[in-house]
Design a protein around this motif. Structure first.
Motif, PDB file in Angstrom:
ATOM      1  N   ALA A 206      -5.597  -5.338   4.118  1.00 28.09           N
ATOM      2  CA  ALA A 206      -4.064  -4.499   4.727  1.00 28.09           C
ATOM      3  C   ALA A 206      -3.278  -4.040   2.804  1.00 28.09           C
ATOM      4  CB  ALA A 206      -3.174  -5.381   5.372  1.00 28.09           C
ATOM      5  N   ALA A 207      -3.671  -5.489   1.877  1.00 28.71           N
ATOM      6  CA  ALA A 207      -2.971  -5.830   0.901  1.00 28.71           C
ATOM      7  C   ALA A 207      -3.372  -4.567   0.211  1.00 28.71           C
ATOM      8  CB  ALA A 207      -4.024  -7.019  -0.027  1.00 28.71           C
ATOM      9  N   PRO A 208      -4.143  -3.584  -0.154  1.00 26.83           N
ATOM     10  CA  PRO A 208      -3.432  -2.764  -0.919  1.00 26.83           C
ATOM     11  C   PRO A 208      -2.059  -1.259  -0.394  1.00 26.83           C
ATOM     12  CG  PRO A 208      -5.552  -3.040  -0.914  1.00 26.83           C
ATOM     13  CD  PRO A 208      -5.146  -3.669  -0.255  1.00 26.83           C
ATOM     14  N   HIS A 209      -2.257  -1.645   0.352  1.00 27.59           N
ATOM     15  CA  HIS A 209      -1.368  -0.471   1.373  1.00 27.59           C
ATOM     16  C   HIS A 209       0.265  -1.549   2.171  1.00 27.59           C
ATOM     17  CE1 HIS A 209      -4.887   1.770   3.180  1.00 27.59           C
ATOM     18  NE2 HIS A 209      -4.848   0.789   3.653  1.00 27.59           N
ATOM     19  N   MET A 210       0.113  -2.522   1.253  1.00 29.63           N
ATOM     20  CA  MET A 210       1.317  -3.237   1.130  1.00 29.63           C
ATOM     21  C   MET A 210       1.634  -2.798   0.032  1.00 29.63           C
ATOM     22  SD  MET A 210       0.324  -6.659   3.665  1.00 29.63           S
ATOM     23  CE  MET A 210       0.437  -6.799   5.125  1.00 29.63           C
ATOM     24  N   PHE A 211       0.653  -3.109  -1.065  1.00 31.42           N
ATOM     25  CA  PHE A 211       1.520  -2.906  -2.513  1.00 31.42           C
ATOM     26  C   PHE A 211       2.043  -1.368  -2.809  1.00 31.42           C
ATOM     27  CE2 PHE A 211      -1.393  -6.696  -3.657  1.00 31.42           C
ATOM     28  CZ  PHE A 211       0.117  -8.009  -4.091  1.00 31.42           C
ATOM     29  N   ILE A 212       1.074  -0.738  -1.689  1.00 33.64           N
ATOM     30  CA  ILE A 212       1.766   0.726  -2.230  1.00 33.64           C
ATOM     31  C   ILE A 212       3.119   1.094  -1.181  1.00 33.64           C
ATOM     32  CG2 ILE A 212       1.008   3.486  -0.998  1.00 33.64           C
ATOM     33  CD1 ILE A 212      -1.746   2.682  -1.577  1.00 33.64           C
ATOM     34  N   ASN A 213       3.261   0.444   0.051  1.00 33.82           N
ATOM     35  CA  ASN A 213       4.203   0.639   0.963  1.00 33.82           C
ATOM     36  C   ASN A 213       5.673   0.329  -0.168  1.00 33.82           C
ATOM     37  OD1 ASN A 213       2.548   1.932   2.626  1.00 33.82           O
ATOM     38  ND2 ASN A 213       2.639   0.222   4.185  1.00 33.82           N
ATOM     39  N   ALA A 214       4.747  -1.363  -0.525  1.00 33.84           N
ATOM     40  CA  ALA A 214       6.473  -1.768  -1.471  1.00 33.84           C
ATOM     41  C   ALA A 214       6.881  -1.015  -2.668  1.00 33.84           C
ATOM     42  CB  ALA A 214       5.669  -3.546  -1.894  1.00 33.84           C
ATOM     43  N   TYR A 215       5.786  -0.085  -3.029  1.00 31.68           N
ATOM     44  CA  TYR A 215       6.302   0.587  -4.483  1.00 31.68           C
ATOM     45  C   TYR A 215       6.986   1.408  -3.769  1.00 31.68           C
ATOM     46  CZ  TYR A 215       5.669   3.778  -8.278  1.00 31.68           C
ATOM     47  OH  TYR A 215       6.125   4.390  -9.121  1.00 31.68           O
ATOM     48  N   LYS A 216       6.435   2.638  -2.766  1.00 30.38           N
ATOM     49  CA  LYS A 216       7.649   3.438  -2.570  1.00 30.38           C
ATOM     50  C   LYS A 216       8.733   2.632  -1.529  1.00 30.38           C
ATOM     51  CE  LYS A 216       4.004   6.035  -0.234  1.00 30.38           C
ATOM     52  NZ  LYS A 216       2.914   6.922   0.717  1.00 30.38           N
ATOM     53  N   VAL A 222      15.487   3.184  -6.565  1.00 28.24           N
ATOM     54  CA  VAL A 222      15.723   3.743  -7.995  1.00 28.24           C
ATOM     55  C   VAL A 222      16.068   5.031  -7.701  1.00 28.24           C
ATOM     56  CG1 VAL A 222      14.517   4.078  -9.645  1.00 28.24           C
ATOM     57  CG2 VAL A 222      14.136   2.274  -8.772  1.00 28.24           C
ATOM     58  N   VAL A 223      15.752   6.174  -7.138  1.00 28.36           N
ATOM     59  CA  VAL A 223      15.677   7.171  -6.859  1.00 28.36           C
ATOM     60  C   VAL A 223      18.072   7.451  -6.744  1.00 28.36           C
ATOM     61  CG1 VAL A 223      15.155   8.998  -5.609  1.00 28.36           C
ATOM     62  CG2 VAL A 223      13.881   7.848  -6.609  1.00 28.36           C
ATOM     63  N   ALA A 224      18.005   6.768  -5.189  1.00 23.81           N
ATOM     64  CA  ALA A 224      18.888   6.772  -5.097  1.00 23.81           C
ATOM     65  C   ALA A 224      20.355   5.559  -5.842  1.00 23.81           C
ATOM     66  CB  ALA A 224      19.213   5.521  -3.645  1.00 23.81           C
ATOM     67  N   THR A 225      19.751   5.284  -6.775  1.00 30.11           N
ATOM     68  CA  THR A 225      21.091   3.666  -7.899  1.00 30.11           C
ATOM     69  C   THR A 225      20.383   4.098  -8.997  1.00 30.11           C
ATOM     70  OG1 THR A 225      19.163   2.357  -7.977  1.00 30.11           O
ATOM     71  CG2 THR A 225      20.417   2.311  -5.929  1.00 30.11           C
ATOM     72  N   GLU A 226      21.164   3.758 -10.098  1.00 29.76           N
ATOM     73  CA  GLU A 226      21.582   3.801 -11.573  1.00 29.76           C
ATOM     74  C   GLU A 226      19.987   3.856 -11.923  1.00 29.76           C
ATOM     75  OE1 GLU A 226      22.468   6.398 -13.037  1.00 29.76           O
ATOM     76  OE2 GLU A 226      23.610   6.905 -11.204  1.00 29.76           O
ATOM     77  N   SER A 228      16.057   1.862 -12.844  1.00 29.92           N
ATOM     78  CA  SER A 228      14.985   2.266 -12.841  1.00 29.92           C
ATOM     79  C   SER A 228      14.656   1.154 -14.303  1.00 29.92           C
ATOM     80  CB  SER A 228      15.526   3.157 -13.638  1.00 29.92           C
ATOM     81  OG  SER A 228      14.064   4.202 -14.120  1.00 29.92           O
ATOM     82  N   PHE A 229      13.068   1.693 -13.304  1.00 31.87           N
ATOM     83  CA  PHE A 229      11.614   0.849 -14.259  1.00 31.87           C
ATOM     84  C   PHE A 229      10.770   1.989 -14.761  1.00 31.87           C
ATOM     85  CE2 PHE A 229      10.657   1.003 -10.423  1.00 31.87           C
ATOM     86  CZ  PHE A 229       9.324   1.151 -10.075  1.00 31.87           C
ATOM     87  N   PRO A 230      10.237   1.557 -15.703  1.00 30.57           N
ATOM     88  CA  PRO A 230       9.110   2.112 -16.381  1.00 30.57           C
ATOM     89  C   PRO A 230       8.283   3.023 -15.407  1.00 30.57           C
ATOM     90  CG  PRO A 230       9.431   0.342 -17.111  1.00 30.57           C
ATOM     91  CD  PRO A 230       9.721   0.453 -16.423  1.00 30.57           C
ATOM     92  N   GLN A 231       7.970   2.616 -14.882  1.00 37.31           N
ATOM     93  CA  GLN A 231       6.811   3.391 -13.646  1.00 37.31           C
ATOM     94  C   GLN A 231       7.531   5.103 -13.063  1.00 37.31           C
ATOM     95  OE1 GLN A 231       6.769   0.379 -14.035  1.00 37.31           O
ATOM     96  NE2 GLN A 231       4.657  -0.048 -14.833  1.00 37.31           N
ATOM     97  N   ALA A 232       8.996   4.560 -12.454  1.00 33.30           N
ATOM     98  CA  ALA A 232       9.910   4.895 -11.903  1.00 33.30           C
ATOM     99  C   ALA A 232      10.713   6.163 -13.265  1.00 33.30           C
ATOM    100  CB  ALA A 232      10.579   4.151 -11.502  1.00 33.30           C
ATOM    101  N   ASP A 233      10.591   6.174 -14.445  1.00 36.36           N
ATOM    102  CA  ASP A 233      11.140   7.025 -15.287  1.00 36.36           C
ATOM    103  C   ASP A 233      11.003   8.394 -14.957  1.00 36.36           C
ATOM    104  OD1 ASP A 233      12.878   4.864 -16.224  1.00 36.36           O
ATOM    105  OD2 ASP A 233      12.068   4.637 -17.421  1.00 36.36           O
TER     106      ASP A 233
END
Length: 286
Positions: A206-216, A222-226, A228-233
């Motif tokens: 389940a670890a890969p899915h947990m990482f992806i869900n956490a990233y989402k 980040v999209v709803a606030t000011e 940000s981080f490089p991967q979200a720019d």
């Protein structure tokens, strides 16, 4: 002439033989031996000679020997054999591949139906219920079956259970391929993954899915606030100006269209050019 051994001596000898086989072999096929004659059994023994031994005997004697061996060795795994000794069964001790030995045993089948045709003809003078499912085929039915195009049953040793190092399983397991095992393993991993995600329990599956869900989740914040981080720019840039996404997707789309077009153009090059009437020096209307 040596005197014949007594019943007690035969039991002792049988106990010793079965205990020795249990000590030497960790794989056993339990086979049903209904309607198997001595000649057929001899042929089976001869066919398995090398890495397998067939042992027949009364169920009570086999159970007695197994219990004796269990008491001597303290290995209770052999007791798993006792419930399997029901009906007319025998034991095949083997060091070979269980599937191959099972297939070899299945080769030795004979028809156990006596047939006799009088002058090559059979006359039925009254309606007769020939045979029902589960009934034993008699001599009369045996004579009629070939004439009716019905093939009689064949008899031989039939593997009913498999004992392997203390584990007991059905003979159908021997027919499973590596693809079947991979498919079942993948299904098991999928179930474990679903369960781990549902209860938020960390597992390797389940670890890969947990990482992806956490990233989402982080990306949504980040999209709803000011913040940000490089991967979200880049995602935020696309949201601010969707045309950039269209520009980025265009080269990929053009490449996918260009490939078949190039192939089609190549085919045209390979085709011989058709000669026109003008090339021949005259016209159809001349």
């Amino acid at each position: 002439m040596a005197p014949k051994p007594s019943k007690a001596e035969k039991k002792v000898a049988y106990d010793a033989k079965l205990c020795q086989l249990l000590e030497e072999y960790s794989q056993i096929l339990i086979v049903a031996a209904d309607n198997v004659g001595s000649t057929q059994l001899h042929n089976i023994r001869r066919g398995l000679r090398g890495d397998s031994i067939v042992l027949m005997g009364k169920n009570t004697m086999m159970k007695r020997s197994i219990r004796i061996h269990t008491e001597k060795t303290g290995n209770k795994a052999y007791l798993n054999l006792i419930p399997l000794l029901q009906g007319n069964v025998g034991l095949i001790f083997t060091k070979g591949d269980l599937k191959e030995v099972s297939e070899e045993v299945a080769k030795y089948k004979v028809l156990n139906i006596p047939t006799k045709i009088n002058k090559g003809t059979v006359e039925i003078v009254t309606p007769v219920e020939l045979i029902n499912k589960g009934d034993k085929v008699g001599s009369s039915e045996a004579a009629l079956l070939p004439k009716l195009g019905i093939r009689p049953f064949s008899y031989g040793l039939v593997v009913v259970s498999v004992y392997d190092n203390g584990s007991v399983f059905s003979p159908e397991v021997l027919d499973m391929t590596e693809d079947d095992l991979v498919e079942k393993f993948a299904a098991g991993v999928s179930i474990v993954t679903s369960l781990a995600l549902a209860i938020s329990y960390q597992t390797l599956a389940a670890a890969p899915h947990m990482f992806i869900n956490a990233y989402k989740n982080v990306l949504a914040i980040v999209v709803a606030t000011e913040y940000s981080f490089p991967q979200a720019d880049k995602v935020k840039e696309y949201l601010k100006d969707p045309s950039k996404f269209a520009v980025a997707a265009a080269p990929a789309a053009s490449e996918s269209v260009a490939a078949p077009a190039a192939a089609k153009e190549e085919e045209k090059k390979d085709e011989p050019a058709e000669e026109s009437d003008e090339d021949m020096g005259f016209s159809l209307f001349d």
